[in-house]
Design an enzyme around this catalytic site. Structure first.
Site, PDB file in Angstrom:
ATOM      1  N   GLU A  87     -34.175  -6.225 -46.705  1.00 52.08           N
ATOM      2  CA  GLU A  87     -33.063  -7.081 -47.600  1.00 52.08           C
ATOM      3  C   GLU A  87     -32.694  -8.046 -46.639  1.00 52.08           C
ATOM      4  OE1 GLU A  87     -29.654  -6.632 -50.774  1.00 52.08           O
ATOM      5  OE2 GLU A  87     -29.623  -5.737 -49.246  1.00 52.08           O
ATOM      6  N   ASP A 122     -32.332  -1.443 -47.319  1.00 51.47           N
ATOM      7  CA  ASP A 122     -30.748  -2.263 -47.732  1.00 51.47           C
ATOM      8  C   ASP A 122     -30.078  -3.836 -46.186  1.00 51.47           C
ATOM      9  OD1 ASP A 122     -28.728  -2.058 -49.581  1.00 51.47           O
ATOM     10  OD2 ASP A 122     -26.971  -1.430 -48.079  1.00 51.47           O
TER      11      ASP A 122
END
Length: 541
Positions: free
Chosen positions: A271, A202
């Site tokens: 990401e 993330d």
């Protein structure tokens, strides 16, 4: 390195948002045993791996992206034993398992932060990003939170501000502190030892901040609709060069890769969300000593034109070197593809053709649960929202709840998701006709199109591993070649609602596609593409 060890190259990764997948104990919240119960379904799609959104212990202020214990399962999702059973079941079905790692920040209820905020001289005093107020009491600099307002929150115990790039209950960890790095890598290894095959990282470019806390400059131009830009959020008005995407991040990614290299056949996908995402993707994946793959938000925008698709692909191809991309057109943070790109007009046909486009581009692929059903964005009233992002920016921004509503397994009132009368988000009535049981019996459904095309992708190494060479595009049409070990596939895509006729310079033999997929055909030296169709053809040399 063998193909088996590099299973992630060209892999299709199915993202499971556990809260909304399947509720096994009827408390209204999807859980880990629910994912295990549906493993046959996931395997039937023809994907290679599962990515599980966070299931760690958390106060759930951001629904698991605020972690209070990196090494345990939150009781609402089950137990470590349940997770071990999921791993065993996935591996039995030939599926890899990747889990979300939220390393940039923790919950403010994590024991590390509780200790850090208690004093200026405890063992973890500098594990988070603390800064004194300006002489007039104002925040240390102009950095902004993605969720709105300053990225600094005053703590009365330490009488300092702490940094939070997201919610103020998600304090940023201080990656400049070596003990923080060691502790986070220990949590990564905890899951590697339990048998996970990889990690989705993330906000992978947010880890480091400028240690001098310099102000971000303003953007020269703020254009609504460009990557990540919404004019209702002041975050879009800055050029984020000091609060993320720092050069120091490279050294951490190398340490992380070194750890994963001790566990063969594991992988990472990061990401990346920033103004220079494609360049950052290249930097993070080149050299085989950092991340294995990255994906950006460049295909998660409202621009579905083939001009945008080609420009995005060619930009990353030009700078990628030996790096490897991963692409996604939908996830748990953006409006569903059927609504965002389909505009609810011929959305079934559009869902199929955009799926075919995604699965023929070079790179690995992340598919978000429900995309294989063609689910559109659920419409919720303000009082039904639970997403803090949506609540903060209502009504201009409806938040992320509309793409997170429970999967409809059956066309019944509770969708076969739960027997609870109060699911954590409402079952979207408009999605019930798209339930799994309805589509299973319809050979022309989006579900069957996904399964059929995923099988095609597995059958042709050109699509999984081959190079890409673009030939032609206009607003709605795209053609390219995929080449691998002397073989070539010609791909022509029509995303328009009318026929497209293209000249063909190659000698081609069209592949026969299953009936669920709208197929083009060859007529002499011409490719005929009906509305929302794809032509796959072998190039004859």
């Amino acid at each position: 390195m063998t193909d088996r060890q590099e299973w992630w190259r060209g892999a299709v990764i199915y993202q499971v948002y556990p809260r909304s997948f399947f509720d096994s104990n009827n408390d209204g919240i999807g859980d880990i045993p629910g994912v295990t119960a549906k493993m046959n379904y996931i395997a039937s799609l023809g994907v290679d791996a599962i990515w599980l959104s966070p299931f760690f212990t958390s106060p759930m202020k951001d629904f698991g992206y605020d972690v209070s214990n990196y090494c345990d399962v939150d009781p609402i999702f089950g137990s470590l034993a349940d997770f071990d059973e999921l791993i065993a079941s996935a591996h039995h079905h030939g599926l890899k398992v990747m889990i979300d790692q939220v390393l940039n920040h923790s919950s403010d209820q994590h024991p590390w932060f509780v200790e850090s905020r208690s004093s200026h001289d405890n063992d973890k005093a500098d594990w988070y990003v603390w800064a004194d107020a300006n002489p007039d009491g104002t925040v240390p600099n102009n950095w902004l939170s993605v969720f709105g307002g300053p990225a600094w929150h005053w703590d009365s115990r330490r009488r300092q501000y702490y940094l939070h790039n997201f919610l103020d209950s998600q304090p940023d960890l201080n990656f400049h502190h070596p003990d923080v790095i060691d502790a986070l890598l220990d949590t990564v290894e905890f899951w590697l030892k339990r048998g996970v095959d990889g990690f989705r990282l993330d906000t992978a470019n947010y880890y480091y901040h400028d240690i001098e806390l310099r102000n971000n400059p303003p953007k020269d131009e703020v254009v609504e609709g460009s990557i990540g830009v919404r004019l209702d959020n002041p975050y879009a008005y800055q050029l984020h060069i000091y609060d993320k995407s720092r050069p120091e991040n490279i050294a951490f990614l190398k340490r992380l890769r070194s750890l994963l290299d001790q566990y063969p056949n594991t992988t990472t996908v990061g990401e990346v969300g920033c103004d220079f995402a494609l360049e950052t993707m290249a930097a993070y994946t080149q050299g085989k000593d950092k991340l294995h793959m990255c994906y950006s938000f460049d295909l998660l925008t409202h621009d579905s034109s083939m001009i945008h698709i080609r420009n995005t692909m060619e930009t990353i191809e030009a700078g990628l070197g030996d790096g490897w991309p991963c692409w996604s057109i939908g996830n748990h943070d953006v409006e569903r593809v059927a609504t965002r790109w389909g505009k609810n007009h011929d959305s079934v046909a559009k869902c199929k053709i955009y799926m075919a486009m995604l699965l023929t581009l070079r790179g690995s692929v992340c598919l978000y649960q429900g995309e294989e059903l063609g689910l559109h964005e659920a419409k919720l009233a303000f009082e039904q929202l639970v997403d803090p992002f949506g609540i903060n920016f209502w009504p201009e921004f409806k938040g992320r709840d509309g793409c997170r509503t429970p999967i409809p397994w059956k066309s019944e009132p509770l969708g076969g998701f739960t027997q609870s009368s109060a699911p954590w988000l409402p079952i979207a009535e408009s999605q019930r006709p798209m339930a799994v049981n309805e589509q299973e019996g319809n050979r022309h459904s989006v579900l069957h199109a996904y399964r059929d095309f995923l099988h095609i992708r597995r059958s042709y190494p050109e699509l999984r591993h081959g190079d890409i060479q673009f030939i032609y595009n206009d607003e709605t049409t795209l053609t390219f070649l995929r080449s691998y070990h002397g073989k070539q596939l010609y791909v022509a895509i029509n995303t328009a609602g009318q026929d497209t006729i293209l000249p063909v310079e190659h000698k081609l033999t069209a592949l026969t596609l299953p009936e669920a997929i709208h197929s083009g055909y060859i007529d002499g030296d011409t490719a005929i593409l009906p509305p929302f169709s794809i032509l796959l053809a072998s190039v004859i040399t």
